[in-house]
Design an enzyme around this catalytic site. Sequence first.
Site, PDB file in Angstrom:
ATOM      1  N   GLN A   3       9.333 -55.572 -31.605  1.00  0.00           N
ATOM      2  CA  GLN A   3       8.005 -55.952 -32.442  1.00  0.00           C
ATOM      3  C   GLN A   3       7.216 -54.615 -32.553  1.00  0.00           C
ATOM      4  OE1 GLN A   3       5.709 -59.179 -31.101  1.00  0.00           O
ATOM      5  NE2 GLN A   3       4.803 -59.301 -33.129  1.00  0.00           N
ATOM      6  N   GLY A   4       7.100 -54.036 -33.578  1.00  0.00           N
ATOM      7  CA  GLY A   4       6.307 -52.809 -33.817  1.00  0.00           C
ATOM      8  C   GLY A   4       4.854 -53.053 -34.328  1.00  0.00           C
ATOM      9  N   TYR A   5       4.099 -53.688 -33.575  1.00  0.00           N
ATOM     10  CA  TYR A   5       2.753 -54.146 -34.335  1.00  0.00           C
ATOM     11  C   TYR A   5       1.699 -53.261 -33.493  1.00  0.00           C
ATOM     12  CZ  TYR A   5       3.868 -58.390 -36.711  1.00  0.00           C
ATOM     13  OH  TYR A   5       4.375 -59.246 -37.598  1.00  0.00           O
ATOM     14  N   SER A   6       1.684 -53.376 -32.263  1.00  0.00           N
ATOM     15  CA  SER A   6       0.470 -52.732 -31.747  1.00  0.00           C
ATOM     16  C   SER A   6       0.364 -51.319 -31.568  1.00  0.00           C
ATOM     17  CB  SER A   6       0.395 -53.345 -30.121  1.00  0.00           C
ATOM     18  OG  SER A   6       0.320 -54.680 -29.872  1.00  0.00           O
ATOM     19  N   GLU A  48       4.992 -68.057 -33.352  1.00  0.00           N
ATOM     20  CA  GLU A  48       4.915 -68.180 -31.681  1.00  0.00           C
ATOM     21  C   GLU A  48       5.065 -69.331 -31.116  1.00  0.00           C
ATOM     22  OE1 GLU A  48       4.091 -63.316 -31.198  1.00  0.00           O
ATOM     23  OE2 GLU A  48       2.756 -64.901 -29.800  1.00  0.00           O
ATOM     24  N   GLU A  78     -10.113 -63.896 -25.054  1.00  0.00           N
ATOM     25  CA  GLU A  78     -11.383 -63.613 -26.028  1.00  0.00           C
ATOM     26  C   GLU A  78     -11.089 -63.515 -27.392  1.00  0.00           C
ATOM     27  OE1 GLU A  78     -10.179 -61.647 -23.427  1.00  0.00           O
ATOM     28  OE2 GLU A  78     -11.511 -61.686 -21.871  1.00  0.00           O
ATOM     29  N   SER A 106      -5.250 -62.282 -27.060  1.00  0.00           N
ATOM     30  CA  SER A 106      -6.077 -62.319 -25.619  1.00  0.00           C
ATOM     31  C   SER A 106      -6.997 -63.644 -25.735  1.00  0.00           C
ATOM     32  CB  SER A 106      -6.816 -61.071 -25.123  1.00  0.00           C
ATOM     33  OG  SER A 106      -8.047 -61.088 -26.145  1.00  0.00           O
ATOM     34  N   SER A 155       7.643 -54.376 -26.524  1.00  0.00           N
ATOM     35  CA  SER A 155       8.468 -54.960 -25.352  1.00  0.00           C
ATOM     36  C   SER A 155       9.927 -54.951 -25.799  1.00  0.00           C
ATOM     37  CB  SER A 155       8.248 -56.477 -25.430  1.00  0.00           C
ATOM     38  OG  SER A 155       6.918 -56.766 -24.891  1.00  0.00           O
TER      39      SER A 155
HETATM   40  C1  FAD Z   1       3.550 -57.929 -21.524  1.00  0.00           C
HETATM   41  C2  FAD Z   1       3.190 -57.579 -22.913  1.00  0.00           C
HETATM   42  C3  FAD Z   1       3.957 -57.556 -23.936  1.00  0.00           C
HETATM   43  C4  FAD Z   1       3.611 -56.992 -25.105  1.00  0.00           C
HETATM   44  N1  FAD Z   1       4.592 -56.931 -26.192  1.00  0.00           N
HETATM   45  C5  FAD Z   1       4.366 -56.541 -27.453  1.00  0.00           C
HETATM   46  C6  FAD Z   1       5.211 -56.220 -28.342  1.00  0.00           C
HETATM   47  O1  FAD Z   1       6.421 -56.378 -28.013  1.00  0.00           O
HETATM   48  N2  FAD Z   1       4.814 -55.746 -29.468  1.00  0.00           N
HETATM   49  C7  FAD Z   1       3.399 -55.456 -29.897  1.00  0.00           C
HETATM   50  O2  FAD Z   1       3.267 -54.984 -30.961  1.00  0.00           O
HETATM   51  N3  FAD Z   1       2.662 -55.466 -28.847  1.00  0.00           N
HETATM   52  C8  FAD Z   1       2.846 -56.233 -27.657  1.00  0.00           C
HETATM   53  N4  FAD Z   1       1.859 -56.272 -26.685  1.00  0.00           N
HETATM   54  C9  FAD Z   1       0.636 -55.916 -27.086  1.00  0.00           C
HETATM   55  C10 FAD Z   1      -0.444 -57.106 -27.082  1.00  0.00           C
HETATM   56  O3  FAD Z   1      -0.452 -57.754 -28.518  1.00  0.00           O
HETATM   57  C11 FAD Z   1      -1.827 -56.571 -27.100  1.00  0.00           C
HETATM   58  O4  FAD Z   1      -1.958 -56.099 -25.668  1.00  0.00           O
HETATM   59  C12 FAD Z   1      -2.762 -57.290 -27.212  1.00  0.00           C
HETATM   60  O5  FAD Z   1      -2.626 -57.885 -28.587  1.00  0.00           O
HETATM   61  C13 FAD Z   1      -4.223 -56.814 -27.040  1.00  0.00           C
HETATM   62  O6  FAD Z   1      -4.582 -55.735 -27.613  1.00  0.00           O
HETATM   63  P1  FAD Z   1      -4.999 -54.373 -26.491  1.00  0.00           P
HETATM   64  O7  FAD Z   1      -4.084 -54.213 -25.332  1.00  0.00           O
HETATM   65  O8  FAD Z   1      -4.984 -53.314 -27.400  1.00  0.00           O
HETATM   66  O9  FAD Z   1      -6.304 -54.677 -26.099  1.00  0.00           O
HETATM   67  P2  FAD Z   1      -7.706 -54.396 -26.756  1.00  0.00           P
HETATM   68  O10 FAD Z   1      -7.608 -55.170 -28.254  1.00  0.00           O
HETATM   69  O11 FAD Z   1      -8.186 -53.006 -26.556  1.00  0.00           O
HETATM   70  O12 FAD Z   1      -8.770 -55.445 -26.024  1.00  0.00           O
HETATM   71  C14 FAD Z   1      -9.115 -54.852 -24.713  1.00  0.00           C
HETATM   72  C15 FAD Z   1     -10.112 -56.058 -24.197  1.00  0.00           C
HETATM   73  O13 FAD Z   1     -11.176 -56.256 -25.227  1.00  0.00           O
HETATM   74  C16 FAD Z   1     -11.297 -57.704 -25.554  1.00  0.00           C
HETATM   75  N5  FAD Z   1     -11.617 -57.769 -26.870  1.00  0.00           N
HETATM   76  C17 FAD Z   1     -11.115 -56.971 -28.101  1.00  0.00           C
HETATM   77  N6  FAD Z   1     -11.614 -57.315 -29.095  1.00  0.00           N
HETATM   78  C18 FAD Z   1     -12.501 -58.366 -28.993  1.00  0.00           C
HETATM   79  C19 FAD Z   1     -13.425 -59.027 -29.725  1.00  0.00           C
HETATM   80  N7  FAD Z   1     -13.528 -58.941 -31.060  1.00  0.00           N
HETATM   81  N8  FAD Z   1     -14.389 -60.036 -28.858  1.00  0.00           N
HETATM   82  C20 FAD Z   1     -14.381 -60.018 -27.670  1.00  0.00           C
HETATM   83  N9  FAD Z   1     -13.271 -59.379 -26.916  1.00  0.00           N
HETATM   84  C21 FAD Z   1     -12.752 -58.542 -27.659  1.00  0.00           C
HETATM   85  C22 FAD Z   1      -9.823 -58.137 -25.425  1.00  0.00           C
HETATM   86  O14 FAD Z   1      -9.814 -59.357 -25.217  1.00  0.00           O
HETATM   87  C23 FAD Z   1      -9.409 -57.414 -24.000  1.00  0.00           C
HETATM   88  O15 FAD Z   1      -9.885 -57.979 -23.005  1.00  0.00           O
HETATM   89  C24 FAD Z   1       2.077 -56.773 -25.577  1.00  0.00           C
HETATM   90  C25 FAD Z   1       1.174 -56.634 -24.363  1.00  0.00           C
HETATM   91  C26 FAD Z   1       1.547 -57.342 -23.136  1.00  0.00           C
HETATM   92  C27 FAD Z   1       0.470 -57.182 -22.095  1.00  0.00           C
END
Ligand code: FAD
Length: 424
Positions: free
Chosen positions: A132-135, A251, A406, A404, A169
């Site tokens: 999944q290529g989203y993030s 999901e 939050e 997350s 992932s």
């Molecule tokens: C084990 C694992 C597997 C994953 N697999 C995939 C995958 O296969 N494909 C994919 O595309 N992604 C994947 N992800 C990514 C995942 O979707 C992101 O980590 C998640 O969406 C959070 O984005 P970020 O890591 O950029 O954190 P950020 O968005 O930068 O957030 C950092 C912190 O700020 C908080 N925050 C952000 N915005 C707000 C707000 N508006 N209000 C309050 N708090 C806020 C968050 O809750 C967090 O605590 C995976 C992540 C993990 C940990």
Amino acid sequence: MDFSFGAEDEELRGHARAWLSEHLVGPYAQAVGLGGPGSEHEGAEVRRAWERELGRGGWIGQGWEADGWGNRRLSLTGQVVWAEEYAALRAPGRVGHIGENLLAPTLIAHGSPEQQGRFLPGIASGEELWCQGYSEPDAGSDLAGIRTAAVRDPADGLYRVTGQKIWTSLAHDADWCFVLARTEPGSRRHRGLSFLLVRMDQPGRVEVRPIRQMSGTSEFNEVFFDGAVAAEVVGAEGDGWTVAMSLLALERGVSTLVQQIGFAAELERVLASYAARAASGAGDPALRERLVRQWAELRTMRWNALRTLGAADGPSGAGGSGGPRGAGGAGGPRDAVDVGAPSVAKLLWGGWHRRLGELAVEVRGAAATAGPALWAPGVPYEYGLDEEQRLFLFTRADTIYGGSDEIQRNIIAERVLGLPKEPR
Ligand SMILES: Cc1cc2nc3c(=O)[nH]c(=O)nc-3n(C[C@H](O)[C@H](O)[C@H](O)COP(=O)(O)OP(=O)(O)OC[C@H]3O[C@@H](n4cnc5c(N)ncnc54)[C@H](O)[C@@H]3O)c2cc1C
């Protein structure tokens, strides 16, 4: 909804158990108990072969809204029966779940008949694995910040994708990636995105770099696209957000119940560990109480999941609200509580599982810290953390991925409780 198991389910149970027992032999017997979150590095090759074995048995795609792709469709209770038997025999952790549970239902809802005919058989047979290529580095919670761009080449009409994805992932094992990319130059936020299907085997155009996690293993990756060819666009061009949100909504559903079967097995292990500790005279009333609470919460989550499934009437409609990740297709004709239900479920299970990881090591006491240092340059990936240590480390991620905590609270605050948005 009646969620008791009927005669048909019990017949299926016998069949599933017999099939699994007959097939979990030879090399697959070695893979029993291997794989799953935090342990994806275990037996990758044999688990890939096992995926094909499941495909030959017709066991992949049980919950799809369509058949005829080599999948056997089962009722909700049938899917739970299969999952229970699968967990009871500790069959290998699945490597094809992203294609089976996320992409395939999305193709069935949004893909053309040609796309379905091209991709569903490969998923149902276990031959083609997906990621999944989203993030992206600057687009996680706020997914609409995507910068990866795709430009249509007038020569062949195909898109060329350039940009970086992160936390992808299982990209290192995947044959294909579904990529959310900006196809309208200059577009902003959720407009102008498209949902593209990109083959991973494009040397020089797709590069996968593993990210090492604190558990020492590497289950997710950075993925760099440099002019990679996208084979297909799913849904309308520029309407990728709708498709992407609809996929996130998948999901939930029966997978929550299946997930709880795994949780229950983990809790059993922790309870047994506490019982052994107490038997040696080192019981701790505070820990004991937390374990009981953990058990009760799992029961509550099960009832909650059953209630949600009972209310479900098929896959939910697509979103399009431009909201953050985890909005899960909100925006369809559902009431406010329904909109909040996936967020409530995610908050509950994410926190529950993380606390279980903490309990697992606390019950073990000082012994849980035994073993090699957690991370050190040059130390090989598979350095022998035990199940409890891995559970503790990996469950730190449960409150992050899939939206997350939050973000889930923001959704509930704004969409269910009608509270004003926080200043950004
Ligand atoms: C084990 C694992 C597997 C994953 N697999 C995939 C995958 O296969 N494909 C994919 O595309 N992604 C994947 N992800 C990514 C995942 O979707 C992101 O980590 C998640 O969406 C959070 O984005 P970020 O890591 O950029 O954190 P950020 O968005 O930068 O957030 C950092 C912190 O700020 C908080 N925050 C952000 N915005 C707000 C707000 N508006 N209000 C309050 N708090 C806020 C968050 O809750 C967090 O605590 C995976 C992540 C993990 C940990």
